[in-house]
Write an enzyme that holds these catalytic residues in place. Sequence first.
Site: not given
Length: 171
Positions: A32, A34-35, A37
């Site tokens: 997962d 993504k920005p 995270n």
Amino acid sequence: MDRLEVGQALRVARHTAQALSEAHKNNVIHRDIKPANLMVDHTGRIKVMDFGLAKMVGGPEQTLVSVTGQLVGTLPYMSPEQTTGNPDEVDTRTDVYALGVTLYELLTGSYPYPVVGQVADVLRHITETQPTPPTRQWTAGSGISARSSRRLREGECPIDDELQTIVLKAL
């Protein structure tokens, strides 16, 4: 994330890749990236957060947060392998792909393919649509700002061929 300069976007990608490399060495796939995270610590280093969907390579197929045959992750950042719901197809490439989508988004302000609409259409785009080259997607209003090591004219795309190749290879 706010609009970045090229060097800042590359630093985010490098730190994220280093963190993922460590996770992969320990047989952990994040699933997962993504920005949202990726967090910046007090020293300016990027920290990869939220391993809630992480999977151990060779570990049990069912965990408390994911079940075999179900999609897990954030749709716009899912790899083609991840969209099948088959855990045997998910490996380190999933994280590399999601990092590619993240870097693409940091550079251009958009995704490499359409991600709005019916889930089936988005899944088809992820698996079948060739990503638009970042230099064709970049705009001065939404993409990264100029690279400090190179003089650019107003409105000239700061994404060079080498960087574009890296992003497209990750995808």
